[in-house]
Every structure is written in structure tokens, then in C-alpha cells.
Motif scaffolding. Sequence first.
Motif, PDB file in Angstrom:
ATOM      1  N   ASP A  66       0.491   2.288   4.812  1.00 27.75           N
ATOM      2  CA  ASP A  66       1.289   0.944   4.648  1.00 27.75           C
ATOM      3  C   ASP A  66       2.982   0.763   5.003  1.00 27.75           C
ATOM      4  O   ASP A  66       4.100   1.351   4.697  1.00 27.75           O
ATOM      5  N   HIS A  70       3.020  -4.780   4.621  1.00 34.25           N
ATOM      6  CA  HIS A  70       2.165  -4.765   3.609  1.00 34.25           C
ATOM      7  C   HIS A  70       2.459  -4.789   1.883  1.00 34.25           C
ATOM      8  O   HIS A  70       1.960  -5.277   1.109  1.00 34.25           O
ATOM      9  N   GLU A  71       3.643  -5.967   1.922  1.00 33.19           N
ATOM     10  CA  GLU A  71       4.723  -5.721   0.646  1.00 33.19           C
ATOM     11  C   GLU A  71       4.003  -6.718   1.103  1.00 33.19           C
ATOM     12  O   GLU A  71       4.060  -7.961  -0.496  1.00 33.19           O
ATOM     13  N   PRO A  73       1.876 -11.032  -0.341  1.00 38.72           N
ATOM     14  CA  PRO A  73       1.117 -11.001  -0.970  1.00 38.72           C
ATOM     15  C   PRO A  73      -0.499 -11.217  -0.344  1.00 38.72           C
ATOM     16  O   PRO A  73      -1.315 -10.446  -1.801  1.00 38.72           O
ATOM     17  N   GLN A  75      -0.894  -9.903   2.144  1.00 41.82           N
ATOM     18  CA  GLN A  75      -1.937  -8.776   2.908  1.00 41.82           C
ATOM     19  C   GLN A  75      -2.167  -7.251   1.586  1.00 41.82           C
ATOM     20  O   GLN A  75      -3.113  -7.067   1.290  1.00 41.82           O
ATOM     21  N   LYS A  76      -1.471  -7.549   0.402  1.00 40.28           N
ATOM     22  CA  LYS A  76      -1.434  -6.821  -0.360  1.00 40.28           C
ATOM     23  C   LYS A  76      -3.076  -7.535  -0.570  1.00 40.28           C
ATOM     24  O   LYS A  76      -4.251  -6.638  -1.538  1.00 40.28           O
ATOM     25  N   ASP A  79      -5.501  -6.339   1.315  1.00 34.16           N
ATOM     26  CA  ASP A  79      -5.901  -4.551   1.037  1.00 34.16           C
ATOM     27  C   ASP A  79      -6.965  -4.488  -0.105  1.00 34.16           C
ATOM     28  O   ASP A  79      -7.663  -3.093  -0.041  1.00 34.16           O
ATOM     29  N   ARG A  80      -6.667  -5.037  -1.524  1.00 32.92           N
ATOM     30  CA  ARG A  80      -7.217  -4.390  -2.215  1.00 32.92           C
ATOM     31  C   ARG A  80      -9.034  -5.444  -2.246  1.00 32.92           C
ATOM     32  O   ARG A  80      -9.527  -4.546  -2.388  1.00 32.92           O
ATOM     33  N   ARG A  95      -3.367   5.233   0.448  1.00 31.92           N
ATOM     34  CA  ARG A  95      -2.518   4.222   0.641  1.00 31.92           C
ATOM     35  C   ARG A  95      -0.564   4.910   0.791  1.00 31.92           C
ATOM     36  O   ARG A  95      -0.252   5.337  -0.292  1.00 31.92           O
ATOM     37  N   ASP A  97       3.288   4.901   2.206  1.00 28.01           N
ATOM     38  CA  ASP A  97       4.329   3.671   2.989  1.00 28.01           C
ATOM     39  C   ASP A  97       4.741   4.281   3.526  1.00 28.01           C
ATOM     40  O   ASP A  97       4.509   6.484   4.157  1.00 28.01           O
TER      41      ASP A  97
END
Length: 122
Positions: A66, A70-71, A73, A75-76, A79-80, A95, A97
Motif C-alpha cells: 500500500d 491507499h490512504e 477514504p 480506496q480504504k 480495500d476493505r 497489507r 506500507d
Amino acid sequence: MRDDTPKARFTQARSLRRNMTVAEDMLWRCLRGRAFEGLKFRRQVPIGPYIADFACLERRLIVELDGRPHEKPEQKAHDRRRDAWFFANGWRVLRLDNERVIGGAALNDIALWMRPPSSDPR
């Protein structure tokens, strides 16, 4: 895996393999050719409706790198949903960084996830 994956997903995965990020390239150099604990990893592999950055089929582990995108909202949230799909289909997702890869800590993280679950009740 291949049977229900659209051909376009394989084309997209091939493109991603040709254009890896710096962190992906660094990690791939450590994982390829069973160089990491004798385990076979694949990179940019289509699994169902998604493409996993790295996957160890034997251990059913997906490693996702990530970066900054990916930071965000949205994209988060994506990802969830993605992680939930993988989990529901028998995969674990680690995951990391990009900074952990570049800093050299990623292999330790992956090694911890590769250990079998402890039966110790502590």
C-alpha cells in the motif's frame, strides 16, 4: 483460479507485472524463485475479481503493498471490500506500507504471517 477469471484480468495483470512500483520490484527480488523460505510466490496474480500484488498459493496468503493512494477514504473502503472477498474465499491478506518494504522490514512481517497459528491458549 483461471476458470472463472475474465481474459481481460490476465491482460491487466501482465501489464502490472511489466510496470511494478519500486517497492513491488524490491519485494519481488526477495520472493521470486522460492528464495523466501522455499515458498513459491506469484506476482500480480488474478484471483477471482481481483489482482493480488503477491500470492503464496500453498499458504493461501496474499501480500498487498500500500502506497499513498491507499490512504484515501474511497480506496480504504475498496480495500476493505476486497480483503473481505479474499477472506470469504479462504485467503489471508497481509497489507504492508511501501515504506516497510523499502526499509527492509517486510520480510520479517511476512515470516510472522507464514508461521502456523499457535495452539497456545495464552
